[in-house]
Design an enzyme around this catalytic site. Sequence first.
Site, PDB file in Angstrom:
ATOM      1  N   GLU A 172      33.658 -22.366  -2.090  1.00 26.37           N
ATOM      2  CA  GLU A 172      32.389 -22.908  -2.001  1.00 26.37           C
ATOM      3  C   GLU A 172      32.584 -24.269  -1.299  1.00 26.37           C
ATOM      4  OE1 GLU A 172      29.423 -22.007  -4.595  1.00 26.37           O
ATOM      5  OE2 GLU A 172      28.047 -23.665  -4.154  1.00 26.37           O
ATOM      6  N   ARG A 173      31.802 -24.733  -0.288  1.00 23.21           N
ATOM      7  CA  ARG A 173      31.810 -25.877   0.455  1.00 23.21           C
ATOM      8  C   ARG A 173      33.682 -26.295   0.737  1.00 23.21           C
ATOM      9  NH1 ARG A 173      26.567 -25.304   1.589  1.00 23.21           N
ATOM     10  NH2 ARG A 173      25.601 -25.161  -0.542  1.00 23.21           N
ATOM     11  N   ASN A 215      30.410 -22.694 -10.164  1.00 21.09           N
ATOM     12  CA  ASN A 215      29.434 -21.717 -10.337  1.00 21.09           C
ATOM     13  C   ASN A 215      30.314 -20.627 -10.577  1.00 21.09           C
ATOM     14  OD1 ASN A 215      27.295 -23.192  -9.291  1.00 21.09           O
ATOM     15  ND2 ASN A 215      27.697 -22.728  -7.025  1.00 21.09           N
ATOM     16  N   LYS A 292      28.880 -26.135 -15.638  1.00 19.67           N
ATOM     17  CA  LYS A 292      27.862 -26.357 -14.829  1.00 19.67           C
ATOM     18  C   LYS A 292      26.693 -25.659 -15.664  1.00 19.67           C
ATOM     19  CE  LYS A 292      25.499 -25.678 -10.426  1.00 19.67           C
ATOM     20  NZ  LYS A 292      25.975 -25.744  -9.143  1.00 19.67           N
ATOM     21  N   GLU A 296      20.818 -25.250 -10.742  1.00 17.13           N
ATOM     22  CA  GLU A 296      21.006 -24.280  -9.718  1.00 17.13           C
ATOM     23  C   GLU A 296      21.233 -23.042 -10.182  1.00 17.13           C
ATOM     24  OE1 GLU A 296      23.871 -26.367  -6.929  1.00 17.13           O
ATOM     25  OE2 GLU A 296      22.547 -27.374  -6.224  1.00 17.13           O
ATOM     26  N   LYS A 365      28.260 -37.238 -10.828  1.00 18.20           N
ATOM     27  CA  LYS A 365      28.167 -37.465  -9.594  1.00 18.20           C
ATOM     28  C   LYS A 365      28.173 -38.782  -9.264  1.00 18.20           C
ATOM     29  CE  LYS A 365      27.361 -32.778  -8.129  1.00 18.20           C
ATOM     30  NZ  LYS A 365      26.775 -31.742  -6.695  1.00 18.20           N
ATOM     31  N   ASP A 370      23.108 -35.873  -4.158  1.00 20.71           N
ATOM     32  CA  ASP A 370      24.359 -34.723  -3.966  1.00 20.71           C
ATOM     33  C   ASP A 370      25.311 -35.223  -2.918  1.00 20.71           C
ATOM     34  OD1 ASP A 370      25.707 -32.457  -4.275  1.00 20.71           O
ATOM     35  OD2 ASP A 370      24.422 -31.102  -3.465  1.00 20.71           O
ATOM     36  N   GLU A 392      32.506 -37.874 -10.928  1.00 23.16           N
ATOM     37  CA  GLU A 392      32.733 -36.776 -10.023  1.00 23.16           C
ATOM     38  C   GLU A 392      32.667 -37.042  -8.590  1.00 23.16           C
ATOM     39  OE1 GLU A 392      31.117 -32.926 -10.937  1.00 23.16           O
ATOM     40  OE2 GLU A 392      30.731 -32.205  -8.971  1.00 23.16           O
ATOM     41  N   GLU A 398      31.156 -31.646   2.434  1.00 18.55           N
ATOM     42  CA  GLU A 398      30.063 -30.731   2.425  1.00 18.55           C
ATOM     43  C   GLU A 398      29.186 -31.641   3.416  1.00 18.55           C
ATOM     44  OE1 GLU A 398      28.373 -29.669  -1.290  1.00 18.55           O
ATOM     45  OE2 GLU A 398      26.377 -28.922  -0.492  1.00 18.55           O
ATOM     46  N   HIS A 526      20.058 -36.549   2.756  1.00 18.09           N
ATOM     47  CA  HIS A 526      19.757 -35.208   2.771  1.00 18.09           C
ATOM     48  C   HIS A 526      19.001 -34.502   4.102  1.00 18.09           C
ATOM     49  CE1 HIS A 526      19.995 -30.963   0.918  1.00 18.09           C
ATOM     50  NE2 HIS A 526      20.417 -31.563  -0.217  1.00 18.09           N
ATOM     51  N   TRP A 548      15.136 -28.956  -1.949  1.00 18.30           N
ATOM     52  CA  TRP A 548      16.084 -28.357  -1.202  1.00 18.30           C
ATOM     53  C   TRP A 548      15.695 -28.699   0.627  1.00 18.30           C
ATOM     54  CZ3 TRP A 548      17.674 -22.971  -3.380  1.00 18.30           C
ATOM     55  CH2 TRP A 548      18.611 -23.323  -4.849  1.00 18.30           C
TER      56      TRP A 548
END
Length: 707
Positions: A172-173, A215, A292, A296, A365, A370, A392, A398, A526, A548
Amino acid sequence: MRVLALILGLVLIAPAARAEDGYDLWLRYRPVEASARPAYAARAAAIAPPGSSAPDTPTLKVARAELERGLTGLVGKPASAAAGARDGVIQLAVAPAKDLGDEGFRIRTLAVNGRKTTVISANRDIGVLYGVFRYLELIQTRRPVDSLDLTSVPKVKLRMLNHWDNLNRTVERGYSGQSIFDWWRLPGHVDARMVDYARANASIGVNGTVLNNVNAKADSLTPAYIAKAAALADTFRPYGIRVYLSARFSAPIEIGGLKTADPTDPAVAAFWKAKANEIYRAIPDFGGFLVKANSEGQPGPQDYGRTHVDGANMLADAVGPHGGVVIWRAFVYSHEQPDDRAKQGYSEFKPFDGQFRDNVVIQVKNGAIDFQPREPFHPLFGAMPKSNLGMEFQITKEYLGFSTHLVYLGPLFEETLRADTMAHGKGSTVAKVVDGTLDDRKLTVMAGVANIGSDRNWSGSQFDQANWYAFGRLAWDPEASARDIAIDWTKMTFGDEPRLVKPVVDMMMGSREAAVDYMTPLGLHHQMGEGHHYGPGPWVSGGPRADWTSVYYAKAGPDGIGFDRTPSGSNATAQYAPAVGACFADLKCVDEKDLLWFHHLPWDYRLKSGDTLWDGMVKHYGRGVAYVDGMEKTWAGLAPYVDARRHKEVADYLKIQRDEAQWWRDASVAWFGSFSKRPLPPGEKAPARSLEYYESLKFPWAPGNGQ
Ligand code: GCV
């Protein structure tokens, strides 16, 4: 004759430096140039054999092997000290020292039995290994090693990589090939590359790795996968690296045969205790779980009306007796919660300060949204003095152009770490929260979402190796300088040629600001393509959730642009210490780099430069593109100093970046111009294509997006 001529011809046109592919990272150990070599060789003529002060533990074995490997490459094979070398012996020693802790080391030049000796000492063998890497780095960066007295102790306890790697080897990413963890062939076959992975991490002090995606799949916790993780743990152990696993909160249902994962249910707690016992039987030094939860779509305690404290503490009680930790992420936001997404982590966690077990760390984070090209520091830093709070960062890019954009993240990490939370007055930096000194916390964490994959160059690009390296160095010392780190990395990665080092470092240091400029200047955030986050997508709207979309964050309209987070808007500024929040909310005080993060402003708002906001935005986009142009030219001029293969790869990527920076600029100017309805400032070119064209571009196969 013709064959001879051909060979001669080939020799004559061969590049000065031999081709490299980046596999060796910063541990290349290429020969020191002839002029400096004798001096280094004299200091490193021999390695003392194992003795009572440094018995041959697996870690000391690899330390000696690394020293021999490094010196052999740099100055020639060292002799065994027993063979009668006079000065220039290097001795490894494990000896008690109050100030070195578990992992620190000292390197000193001393007279031992009348011989000038470099002694690399530590309380534990792992400190010696770190010292060896440091010693080799001194030579690689051409620092004097004649008369050393150097002490180094890591400021952060757990310095770890978080791999977002899936069991089917997608990442992922991830933008550097497949996962390096070959789960299918483990434990029967452990790829030799795992040793190089461990060496590289140990060389920068990384001492933990989470093997699977946050995830998470519950399968990671089944006996078969525990055995696979154990094989990796065995390989990494000599290098001081512990393994951790991401734990899926609903595992008691999926693999435990229970009907619930409610953390207050005794059967659930018993499942986790038994699971922890099982893991520790296979991996006695297992680090613990990363979780996590309720984020999400991931399961978590809130699914049962319980809290983060209930969930984290229940897991902490399972691993606690074995010395394990639970790292619980604060990256949470909910679509049922209409409040500004930037506020949700703080709102959910701050009330629980002081209620988490001692072996729980809340991993936060760097910013509240994000991993954007720029974010103000997360308001939780400094706000939870009675809890362990970890950092983090995202090493994989990403939101920063993936692996084809040259963006050195040192300045991003540094900017966050140096930010002043003002939690206890001036000087309460994020670095001091992270290293625990601000509130006297002992269990400290700095985590980086890894950018490592199966590509020969590990990180997808030569320059992305610098981000892995910088992460490790800053985890060891969060107050270190991003520029100093870039200098060391450049010398080790490309060589000590001054005509190369300075331009490369300068290029790196400005590269992150350039990305901010061509992607999201003046506090915008974003604005990337939907889902995959590749390229510009300021028009992204609709879909399952507002937060999103890009339009949610830019709030562009005929009246202006920006997200009002002041007291007249979402009031996110109130989550910071009063002096910090007041500054962010005040147009006279807020730094323009964060302007549109905190303020919604008219297009004609005057920037400090005297430009209107619209003109200033357009100029920032252009400045970013021009910087990439400059990097392309600088790099072209460095061809004589870089081996051909790596030079070409970087040059190709810079061309891609140049084109994509222009695309970002044009698409953004076209989109925001449709609201501002103002002309472009003099000298600025109209976008090359229509807005419709940019909006029509689709990238269903962009990397890093699949499970
Ligand atoms: C692992 C962002 C990324 C997700 C990631 C998530 C997280 O939303 O886009 O891919 O999921 O952060 O940090 O959990």
